[in-house]
Write a protein that holds these residues in place. Structure first.
Motif, mmCIF file in Angstrom:
data_model
loop_
_atom_site.group_PDB
_atom_site.id
_atom_site.type_symbol
_atom_site.label_atom_id
_atom_site.label_comp_id
_atom_site.label_asym_id
_atom_site.label_seq_id
_atom_site.Cartn_x
_atom_site.Cartn_y
_atom_site.Cartn_z
ATOM 1 N N SER A 222 0.836 -1.202 0.000
ATOM 2 C CA SER A 222 0.000 0.000 0.000
ATOM 3 C C SER A 222 0.868 1.249 0.000
ATOM 4 C CB SER A 222 -0.912 0.019 1.232
ATOM 5 O OG SER A 222 -1.654 -1.171 1.345
ATOM 6 N N ASP A 223 0.257 2.362 -0.398
ATOM 7 C CA ASP A 223 0.980 3.631 -0.286
ATOM 8 C C ASP A 223 0.851 4.143 1.140
ATOM 9 O OD1 ASP A 223 -1.569 4.681 -0.030
ATOM 10 O OD2 ASP A 223 -1.635 5.533 -2.044
ATOM 11 N N GLU A 224 1.389 5.318 1.417
ATOM 12 C CA GLU A 224 1.385 5.843 2.786
ATOM 13 C C GLU A 224 -0.011 6.133 3.305
ATOM 14 O OE1 GLU A 224 2.320 10.452 1.429
ATOM 15 O OE2 GLU A 224 3.757 9.345 2.687
ATOM 16 N N VAL A 237 9.284 -12.036 1.671
ATOM 17 C CA VAL A 237 10.524 -12.644 2.174
ATOM 18 C C VAL A 237 11.202 -11.715 3.177
ATOM 19 C CG1 VAL A 237 12.849 -13.401 1.533
ATOM 20 C CG2 VAL A 237 10.887 -14.044 0.115
ATOM 21 N N LYS A 238 11.198 -10.426 2.889
ATOM 22 C CA LYS A 238 11.799 -9.448 3.797
ATOM 23 C C LYS A 238 11.083 -9.445 5.144
ATOM 24 C CE LYS A 238 12.762 -4.499 4.357
ATOM 25 N NZ LYS A 238 12.671 -3.141 3.737
ATOM 26 N N GLY A 239 9.763 -9.376 5.119
ATOM 27 C CA GLY A 239 8.994 -9.334 6.357
ATOM 28 C C GLY A 239 9.159 -10.604 7.178
ATOM 29 N N LEU A 300 12.720 -4.301 16.939
ATOM 30 C CA LEU A 300 13.922 -4.321 16.097
ATOM 31 C C LEU A 300 13.653 -3.757 14.713
ATOM 32 C CD1 LEU A 300 15.573 -7.770 16.922
ATOM 33 C CD2 LEU A 300 16.365 -5.496 17.601
ATOM 34 N N PHE A 301 12.480 -4.092 14.152
ATOM 35 C CA PHE A 301 12.111 -3.642 12.817
ATOM 36 C C PHE A 301 10.730 -2.988 12.880
ATOM 37 C CE2 PHE A 301 14.512 -7.634 12.492
ATOM 38 C CZ PHE A 301 15.648 -7.186 11.822
ATOM 39 N N PRO A 302 10.483 -1.980 12.042
ATOM 40 C CA PRO A 302 9.157 -1.339 12.027
ATOM 41 C C PRO A 302 8.062 -2.334 11.679
ATOM 42 C CG PRO A 302 10.764 -0.008 10.832
ATOM 43 C CD PRO A 302 11.427 -1.330 11.105
ATOM 44 N N GLN A 303 6.933 -2.237 12.363
ATOM 45 C CA GLN A 303 5.794 -3.097 12.059
ATOM 46 C C GLN A 303 5.273 -2.809 10.652
ATOM 47 O OE1 GLN A 303 4.500 -5.528 13.814
ATOM 48 N NE2 GLN A 303 2.791 -5.945 12.455
ATOM 49 N N ARG A 304 5.237 -1.545 10.322
ATOM 50 C CA ARG A 304 4.818 -1.142 8.966
ATOM 51 C C ARG A 304 6.082 -1.096 8.108
ATOM 52 N NH1 ARG A 304 2.765 4.395 6.593
ATOM 53 N NH2 ARG A 304 1.279 3.695 5.016
ATOM 54 N N CYS A 305 6.400 -2.229 7.537
ATOM 55 C CA CYS A 305 7.654 -2.394 6.801
ATOM 56 C C CYS A 305 7.538 -1.730 5.423
ATOM 57 C CB CYS A 305 7.950 -3.872 6.647
ATOM 58 S SG CYS A 305 9.652 -4.250 6.249
ATOM 59 N N SER A 306 8.666 -1.307 4.888
ATOM 60 C CA SER A 306 8.663 -0.624 3.596
ATOM 61 C C SER A 306 9.534 -1.352 2.581
ATOM 62 C CB SER A 306 9.169 0.816 3.761
ATOM 63 O OG SER A 306 10.530 0.815 4.184
ATOM 64 N N ILE A 307 9.262 -1.112 1.315
ATOM 65 C CA ILE A 307 10.071 -1.637 0.225
ATOM 66 C C ILE A 307 10.142 -0.575 -0.867
ATOM 67 C CG2 ILE A 307 8.088 -2.763 -0.869
ATOM 68 C CD1 ILE A 307 10.030 -4.928 -1.861
ATOM 69 N N ALA A 308 11.316 -0.397 -1.425
ATOM 70 C CA ALA A 308 11.499 0.616 -2.459
ATOM 71 C C ALA A 308 10.844 0.158 -3.759
ATOM 72 C CB ALA A 308 12.983 0.877 -2.681
ATOM 73 N N VAL A 309 10.176 1.074 -4.422
ATOM 74 C CA VAL A 309 9.536 0.759 -5.699
ATOM 75 C C VAL A 309 10.584 0.346 -6.733
ATOM 76 C CG1 VAL A 309 8.273 1.776 -7.643
ATOM 77 C CG2 VAL A 309 7.502 2.178 -5.298
ATOM 78 N N SER A 310 11.789 0.902 -6.644
ATOM 79 C CA SER A 310 12.864 0.533 -7.567
ATOM 80 C C SER A 310 13.201 -0.953 -7.478
ATOM 81 C CB SER A 310 14.118 1.367 -7.275
ATOM 82 O OG SER A 310 14.551 1.188 -5.935
ATOM 83 N N THR A 311 13.019 -1.546 -6.281
ATOM 84 C CA THR A 311 13.250 -2.980 -6.117
ATOM 85 C C THR A 311 12.234 -3.784 -6.910
ATOM 86 O OG1 THR A 311 14.131 -2.615 -3.886
ATOM 87 C CG2 THR A 311 13.423 -4.856 -4.427
ATOM 88 N N ILE A 332 3.740 7.532 -9.171
ATOM 89 C CA ILE A 332 4.232 6.344 -8.480
ATOM 90 C C ILE A 332 5.045 6.756 -7.253
ATOM 91 C CG2 ILE A 332 5.652 4.263 -8.691
ATOM 92 C CD1 ILE A 332 5.065 4.304 -11.676
ATOM 93 N N PRO A 333 4.674 6.263 -6.065
ATOM 94 C CA PRO A 333 5.425 6.632 -4.851
ATOM 95 C C PRO A 333 6.817 6.009 -4.853
ATOM 96 C CG PRO A 333 3.802 4.949 -4.342
ATOM 97 C CD PRO A 333 3.541 5.361 -5.759
ATOM 98 N N GLU A 334 7.690 6.546 -4.031
ATOM 99 C CA GLU A 334 9.053 6.020 -3.942
ATOM 100 C C GLU A 334 9.101 4.740 -3.119
ATOM 101 O OE1 GLU A 334 13.563 7.526 -2.613
ATOM 102 O OE2 GLU A 334 11.817 8.869 -2.409
ATOM 103 N N TYR A 335 8.246 4.666 -2.098
ATOM 104 C CA TYR A 335 8.193 3.481 -1.237
ATOM 105 C C TYR A 335 6.766 2.987 -1.093
ATOM 106 C CZ TYR A 335 13.006 4.412 0.223
ATOM 107 O OH TYR A 335 14.377 4.611 0.230
ATOM 108 N N LEU A 336 6.623 1.676 -0.896
ATOM 109 C CA LEU A 336 5.344 1.055 -0.582
ATOM 110 C C LEU A 336 5.471 0.348 0.775
ATOM 111 C CD1 LEU A 336 4.424 -0.446 -4.062
ATOM 112 C CD2 LEU A 336 3.506 1.635 -3.016
ATOM 113 N N TYR A 337 4.329 0.094 1.410
ATOM 114 C CA TYR A 337 4.356 -0.387 2.789
ATOM 115 C C TYR A 337 3.488 -1.636 2.956
ATOM 116 C CZ TYR A 337 6.209 4.307 3.379
ATOM 117 O OH TYR A 337 6.959 5.453 3.248
#
Length: 342
Positions: A222-224, A237-239, A300-311, A332-337
């Motif tokens: 999702s977006d912000e 996989v990241k989460g 340790l890690f944010p609950q609302r995790c982010s991923i770069a759109v470039s990825t 297009i946003p820079e990050y998605l959550y």
């Protein structure tokens, strides 16, 4: 314990709060810092919330819903709203809004985890005891993993069964293997670390298998503002990787520090006279560690995790194309959550 009375004739509050009004969809503390996340999780995983009745929990949920609409009863205090938010977030799933099983909630990690971990640390000398307590631990972990999963990716009964059996087998095989190896080639202290090795191995199997649909189909991004735009397997996989690390860190201090302490204490004559109290002592000491480590591991890690759109653009072009179609006017946003789970 505070209570909330449901009132069918609830009227909108006469107090028109503007800038002082809480946003119940956001944490009370800044989640961009570790300290802010720690304070949030120490608050929301407070084990005292486990004794709240179902009536109290649903009353808290209703109060939160009314507050969002500005329809809370006149005279409702800020303290009551904050407490209702605490009960709601400790007991209801963030994705579905459903009431979670009390034994699977993160707020039950201290009482549940201290009992199971304390037993594993105490009863490690025989293979039968090791196997039994690893089975108990994995049954508890399976419930916790299912309860705190990302609910937007449903899991079938067959997948749940596979995850449970695989994690239990991994834990038992690791425990038996380590026990056999260390008993023959290491000093007696190393045998006390068998439970931790088994738990770490099982977490690496249990969590990915329990959440395999997220890896296969991707997790919703999702977006912000919370608008769902696409999916991503890499994000899943990241989460999941972050959750595995958090779970191992959560139990590590108690399971790594207590063995040498107990090994030393058990050499004293006064300890040998109270062998019946060794297990309760370990349970209480594990509880002390978990009280601090549960919020620490969750933070340790944010609950609302982010991923770069470039990825996405580089590694998942098909999901990137879906993103472009769903973005209004091509912005297009820079990050998605996404919610990484706990």
């Amino acid at each position: 314990m505070k209570t909330f009375e449901l009132n069918a004739s609830r009227k909108p509050s006469s107090k028109k709060m503007t800038t002082d009004r809480l946003d119940l969809d956001k944490p009370l503390w800044d989640q961009s810092t570790f300290l802010g996340r720690w304070r949030h999780f120490a608050w929301v995983t407070d084990f005292r919330t486990c004794v709240a009745s179902e009536k109290e929990l649903y009353a808290a949920k209703n109060l939160c819903e009314d507050y969002r609409l500005g329809k809370e009863s006149a005279g409702t205090t800020r303290e009551q709203i904050i407490y209702a938010k605490k009960l709601y977030e400790s007991a209801f799933h963030p994705d579905t809004g459903e009431l979670q099983n009390v034994f699977g909630r993160m707020s039950f990690q201290v009482p549940g985890g201290m009992a199971v971990t304390g037993a594993m640390l105490q009863f490690y000398r025989t293979t039968t005891a090791v196997v039994f307590w690893q089975w108990v631990n994995q049954s508890f972990n399976a419930l916790v993993n299912y309860t705190n999963r990302n609910a937007n990716s449903p899991v079938t009964t067959a997948q749940l069964g596979t995850a449970y059996v695989s994690a239990t087998a991994a834990a038992m095989l690791t425990a038996i293997g380590c026990k056999t190896f260390w008993e023959k080639r290491a000093n007696p202290l190393m045998a006390r670390y068998v439970p931790f090795a088994a738990v770490a191995a099982a977490n690496c199997a249990n969590i990915p298998l329990m959440r395999q649909n997220e890896i296969r189909s991707g997790i919703e991004l999702s977006d912000e503002n919370g608008n769902k735009l696409t999916r991503s397997k890499i994000a899943a996989v990241k989460g999941i990787s972050q959750v595995i690390i958090s779970r191992i860190v959560m139990c590590a201090p108690g399971m790594l520090i207590l063995p040498p302490i107990m090994e030393k204490l058990e050499t004293y004559p006064w300890m040998q006279k109270i062998k019946a109290l060794h297990a309760p002592m370990q349970v209480m000491m594990v509880g002390c560690f978990l009280t601090f480590m549960v919020p620490t591991a969750c933070a340790l890690f944010p609950q609302r995790c982010s991923i770069a759109v470039s990825t996405l653009q580089q590694w998942e072009p098909e999901n990137y194309e879906i993103l472009k179609k769903n973005c209004p006017k091509g912005k297009i946003p820079e990050y998605l959550y996404f919610n990484k789970g706990l």
